[in-house]
Design a protein around this motif. Structure first.
Motif, PDB file in Angstrom:
ATOM      1  N   GLY A 145       0.799  -1.219   0.000  1.00 28.67           N
ATOM      2  CA  GLY A 145       0.000   0.000   0.000  1.00 28.67           C
ATOM      3  C   GLY A 145       0.830   1.266   0.000  1.00 28.67           C
ATOM      4  N   ARG A 146       2.001   1.236   0.618  1.00 28.95           N
ATOM      5  CA  ARG A 146       2.834   2.434   0.683  1.00 28.95           C
ATOM      6  C   ARG A 146       3.367   2.835  -0.689  1.00 28.95           C
ATOM      7  NH1 ARG A 146       4.511   0.026   5.714  1.00 28.95           N
ATOM      8  NH2 ARG A 146       6.312  -0.971   4.735  1.00 28.95           N
ATOM      9  N   LEU A 147       3.456   1.855  -1.568  1.00 30.92           N
ATOM     10  CA  LEU A 147       3.953   2.141  -2.919  1.00 30.92           C
ATOM     11  C   LEU A 147       2.812   2.273  -3.926  1.00 30.92           C
ATOM     12  CD1 LEU A 147       6.960  -0.360  -2.998  1.00 30.92           C
ATOM     13  CD2 LEU A 147       7.087   2.125  -2.764  1.00 30.92           C
ATOM     14  N   PHE A 148       1.582   2.149  -3.447  1.00 30.92           N
ATOM     15  CA  PHE A 148       0.442   2.108  -4.369  1.00 30.92           C
ATOM     16  C   PHE A 148       0.406   3.308  -5.307  1.00 30.92           C
ATOM     17  CE2 PHE A 148      -3.859   3.589  -5.364  1.00 30.92           C
ATOM     18  CZ  PHE A 148      -4.337   2.503  -6.081  1.00 30.92           C
ATOM     19  N   TRP A 149       0.489   4.516  -4.758  1.00 28.71           N
ATOM     20  CA  TRP A 149       0.314   5.701  -5.591  1.00 28.71           C
ATOM     21  C   TRP A 149       1.448   5.879  -6.590  1.00 28.71           C
ATOM     22  CZ3 TRP A 149      -4.270   7.302  -6.133  1.00 28.71           C
ATOM     23  CH2 TRP A 149      -5.180   7.257  -5.072  1.00 28.71           C
ATOM     24  N   TRP A 150       2.687   5.546  -6.187  1.00 31.66           N
ATOM     25  CA  TRP A 150       3.801   5.643  -7.134  1.00 31.66           C
ATOM     26  C   TRP A 150       3.598   4.686  -8.304  1.00 31.66           C
ATOM     27  CZ3 TRP A 150       7.005   9.467  -7.552  1.00 31.66           C
ATOM     28  CH2 TRP A 150       7.322  10.237  -6.425  1.00 31.66           C
ATOM     29  N   ARG A 151       3.267   3.445  -8.003  1.00 31.57           N
ATOM     30  CA  ARG A 151       3.053   2.466  -9.067  1.00 31.57           C
ATOM     31  C   ARG A 151       1.857   2.836  -9.928  1.00 31.57           C
ATOM     32  NH1 ARG A 151       3.937  -2.677  -4.987  1.00 31.57           N
ATOM     33  NH2 ARG A 151       6.218  -2.716  -5.088  1.00 31.57           N
ATOM     34  N   PHE A 152       0.802   3.305  -9.259  1.00 28.15           N
ATOM     35  CA  PHE A 152      -0.395   3.669 -10.018  1.00 28.15           C
ATOM     36  C   PHE A 152      -0.110   4.821 -10.976  1.00 28.15           C
ATOM     37  CE2 PHE A 152      -4.203   6.303 -10.552  1.00 28.15           C
ATOM     38  CZ  PHE A 152      -5.047   5.384 -11.152  1.00 28.15           C
ATOM     39  N   LEU A 153       0.537   5.866 -10.521  1.00 23.68           N
ATOM     40  CA  LEU A 153       0.773   7.038 -11.358  1.00 23.68           C
ATOM     41  C   LEU A 153       1.734   6.746 -12.497  1.00 23.68           C
ATOM     42  CD1 LEU A 153       0.940   9.807  -8.600  1.00 23.68           C
ATOM     43  CD2 LEU A 153      -0.920   9.379 -10.235  1.00 23.68           C
ATOM     44  N   ILE A 154       2.806   5.999 -12.204  1.00 21.50           N
ATOM     45  CA  ILE A 154       3.740   5.634 -13.275  1.00 21.50           C
ATOM     46  C   ILE A 154       3.055   4.742 -14.311  1.00 21.50           C
ATOM     47  CG2 ILE A 154       5.841   4.322 -13.799  1.00 21.50           C
ATOM     48  CD1 ILE A 154       6.908   5.247 -11.052  1.00 21.50           C
ATOM     49  N   GLY A 155       2.321   3.734 -13.826  1.00 21.94           N
ATOM     50  CA  GLY A 155       1.603   2.857 -14.741  1.00 21.94           C
ATOM     51  C   GLY A 155       0.531   3.581 -15.522  1.00 21.94           C
ATOM     52  N   LEU A 156      -0.143   4.538 -14.874  1.00 23.68           N
ATOM     53  CA  LEU A 156      -1.211   5.278 -15.552  1.00 23.68           C
ATOM     54  C   LEU A 156      -0.660   6.107 -16.704  1.00 23.68           C
ATOM     55  CD1 LEU A 156      -4.226   6.023 -15.561  1.00 23.68           C
ATOM     56  CD2 LEU A 156      -3.666   7.935 -14.042  1.00 23.68           C
ATOM     57  N   VAL A 157       0.484   6.730 -16.510  1.00 22.25           N
ATOM     58  CA  VAL A 157       1.106   7.508 -17.599  1.00 22.25           C
ATOM     59  C   VAL A 157       1.408   6.590 -18.783  1.00 22.25           C
ATOM     60  CG1 VAL A 157       3.168   8.792 -18.277  1.00 22.25           C
ATOM     61  CG2 VAL A 157       2.044   9.302 -16.102  1.00 22.25           C
ATOM     62  N   ILE A 158       1.980   5.413 -18.486  1.00 20.17           N
ATOM     63  CA  ILE A 158       2.267   4.442 -19.548  1.00 20.17           C
ATOM     64  C   ILE A 158       0.974   3.996 -20.223  1.00 20.17           C
ATOM     65  CG2 ILE A 158       3.227   2.159 -20.041  1.00 20.17           C
ATOM     66  CD1 ILE A 158       5.075   2.574 -17.598  1.00 20.17           C
ATOM     67  N   PHE A 159      -0.035   3.699 -19.417  1.00 17.03           N
ATOM     68  CA  PHE A 159      -1.315   3.222 -19.924  1.00 17.03           C
ATOM     69  C   PHE A 159      -1.971   4.250 -20.842  1.00 17.03           C
ATOM     70  CE2 PHE A 159      -5.865   2.555 -19.798  1.00 17.03           C
ATOM     71  CZ  PHE A 159      -6.020   1.180 -19.842  1.00 17.03           C
ATOM     72  N   ILE A 160      -2.036   5.497 -20.409  1.00 10.51           N
ATOM     73  CA  ILE A 160      -2.685   6.546 -21.198  1.00 10.51           C
ATOM     74  C   ILE A 160      -1.939   6.767 -22.512  1.00 10.51           C
ATOM     75  CG2 ILE A 160      -3.193   9.017 -21.276  1.00 10.51           C
ATOM     76  CD1 ILE A 160      -3.852   8.866 -18.301  1.00 10.51           C
ATOM     77  N   GLY A 161      -0.601   6.745 -22.434  1.00  5.01           N
ATOM     78  CA  GLY A 161       0.171   6.889 -23.667  1.00  5.01           C
ATOM     79  C   GLY A 161      -0.139   5.777 -24.646  1.00  5.01           C
ATOM     80  N   GLY A 162      -0.192   4.533 -24.164  1.00  7.51           N
ATOM     81  CA  GLY A 162      -0.509   3.413 -25.043  1.00  7.51           C
ATOM     82  C   GLY A 162      -1.922   3.482 -25.585  1.00  7.51           C
ATOM     83  N   MET A 163      -2.872   3.880 -24.742  1.00  8.00           N
ATOM     84  CA  MET A 163      -4.259   3.972 -25.196  1.00  8.00           C
ATOM     85  C   MET A 163      -4.420   5.039 -26.270  1.00  8.00           C
ATOM     86  SD  MET A 163      -7.705   4.287 -22.873  1.00  8.00           S
ATOM     87  CE  MET A 163      -9.326   4.087 -23.641  1.00  8.00           C
ATOM     88  N   TRP A 164      -3.707   6.147 -26.121  1.00  7.23           N
ATOM     89  CA  TRP A 164      -3.772   7.199 -27.143  1.00  7.23           C
ATOM     90  C   TRP A 164      -3.238   6.683 -28.470  1.00  7.23           C
ATOM     91  CZ3 TRP A 164      -0.127   9.594 -30.207  1.00  7.23           C
ATOM     92  CH2 TRP A 164      -0.592  10.701 -30.943  1.00  7.23           C
ATOM     93  N   ILE A 165      -2.109   5.978 -28.446  1.00  8.34           N
ATOM     94  CA  ILE A 165      -1.552   5.411 -29.678  1.00  8.34           C
ATOM     95  C   ILE A 165      -2.530   4.430 -30.296  1.00  8.34           C
ATOM     96  CG2 ILE A 165       0.294   3.963 -30.621  1.00  8.34           C
ATOM     97  CD1 ILE A 165       2.129   5.084 -28.408  1.00  8.34           C
ATOM     98  N   ASN A 166      -3.133   3.585 -29.477  1.00  6.65           N
ATOM     99  CA  ASN A 166      -4.070   2.575 -29.950  1.00  6.65           C
ATOM    100  C   ASN A 166      -5.293   3.199 -30.613  1.00  6.65           C
ATOM    101  OD1 ASN A 166      -6.685   0.749 -28.831  1.00  6.65           O
ATOM    102  ND2 ASN A 166      -5.067  -0.402 -29.844  1.00  6.65           N
ATOM    103  N   ILE A 167      -5.916   4.166 -29.948  1.00  8.44           N
ATOM    104  CA  ILE A 167      -7.133   4.794 -30.478  1.00  8.44           C
ATOM    105  C   ILE A 167      -6.817   5.603 -31.728  1.00  8.44           C
ATOM    106  CG2 ILE A 167      -8.921   6.520 -29.999  1.00  8.44           C
ATOM    107  CD1 ILE A 167      -8.903   5.581 -27.100  1.00  8.44           C
ATOM    108  N   TRP A 168      -5.717   6.346 -31.701  1.00 10.62           N
ATOM    109  CA  TRP A 168      -5.339   7.154 -32.868  1.00 10.62           C
ATOM    110  C   TRP A 168      -5.086   6.260 -34.076  1.00 10.62           C
ATOM    111  CZ3 TRP A 168      -0.839   7.032 -35.764  1.00 10.62           C
ATOM    112  CH2 TRP A 168      -0.706   8.034 -36.721  1.00 10.62           C
TER     113      TRP A 168
END
Length: 260
Positions: A145-168
């Protein structure tokens, strides 16, 4: 109940990992017969927009059915973590089929029912694993849990970047089909680097999901995505080279920029 659910979860997780290698190997030699690789002999077909809607739908309705029974149901972190997964599949289940229907693409060649059923089965398995992990088995308050937000935010940036490439990329491909006149060479943006940026984007998305969840379930989904999309991207790349010959850009890779 808890013991039986843990057993089910572990066997489903094992299935996710065990099926990835044979999927990768089989798709090196036999491509699913839809899109560029459509061919007869696979039985009954159905409307591609309807097929995409039905086979992707378990990721939504099964997730919503499972979530309230998890011990983390009242933890806001579980809803935050599940949101990117649901966002992707809302687009894939609802928006993408509507776009296909409105642009009248892929209507002449139906989508094989057998392929749609296999995808439906995989999405049942995967939706259960991802939703059950996030809503029940993940520890949000312990050491993880102490690392949750770091992992979530880093993963979210990667995820959003990939989703943008996919949709575009999907938007570009659907637009080319709408123009008529057969297949054309996609150009611009990520298409200058790889033949299948839509697949590359989805691979990046689920790597980001693995980082966000930091789980065997999340990284297993990433592995399964690679096992499915990398061989298909290779086949698509070869198809482009065979069809367009010298006119096709020689510097493009199949799916991973500068690598493969």
């Amino acid at each position: 109940m808890t013991s039986s659910d843990q057993t089910l979860f572990h066997y489903c997780l094992l299935t996710l990992y065990i099926t990835a290698p044979p999927t990768f190997i089989s798709l090196r030699f036999l491509q699913a017969p839809y899109g560029k690789h459509h061919r007869p002999g696979w039985g009954h077909t159905m409307s591609p927009p309807l097929a995409w809607f039905l086979m992707e739908s378990p990721t939504l309705w099964l997730t919503f059915l499972i979530f309230p029974f998890g011990r983390n149901f009242n933890n806001p972190k579980s809803f935050i973590l599940m949101s990117p997964f649901l966002l992707h599949y809302f687009h894939r289940t609802c928006i993408y089929p509507i776009r296909l229907y409105l642009n009248n693409t892929s209507q002449k060649s139906g989508f094989p029912v057998t392929v749609a059923l296999m995808a439906f089965g995989f999405n049942l398995l995967n939706a259960y694993l991802q939703a059950r992990w996030v809503s029940h088995y993940k520890d949000y308050e312990g050491d993880d849990g102490r690392l949750f937000w770091w992992r979530f935010l880093i993963g979210l940036v990667i995820f959003i970047g990939g989703m943008w490439i996919n949709i575009w990329s999907d938007k570009v491909l659907v637009g080319l089909k709408k123009q008529g006149g057969g297949y054309k060479i996609p150009k611009g943006g990520w298409f200058e680097l790889v033949s299948c940026p839509n697949y590359f984007g989805e691979i990046v998305e689920w790597f980001g999901w693995g980082v966000m969840t930091w789980s065997w379930a999340g990284f297993g989904f990433f592995l399964s995505t690679c096992a499915n999309l990398v061989p298909r991207a290779r086949a698509n790349h070869k198809w482009y080279l065979d069809k367009f010959g010298e006119d096709y850009p020689k510097g493009r890779k199949a799916v991973i920029p500068f690598v493969y």
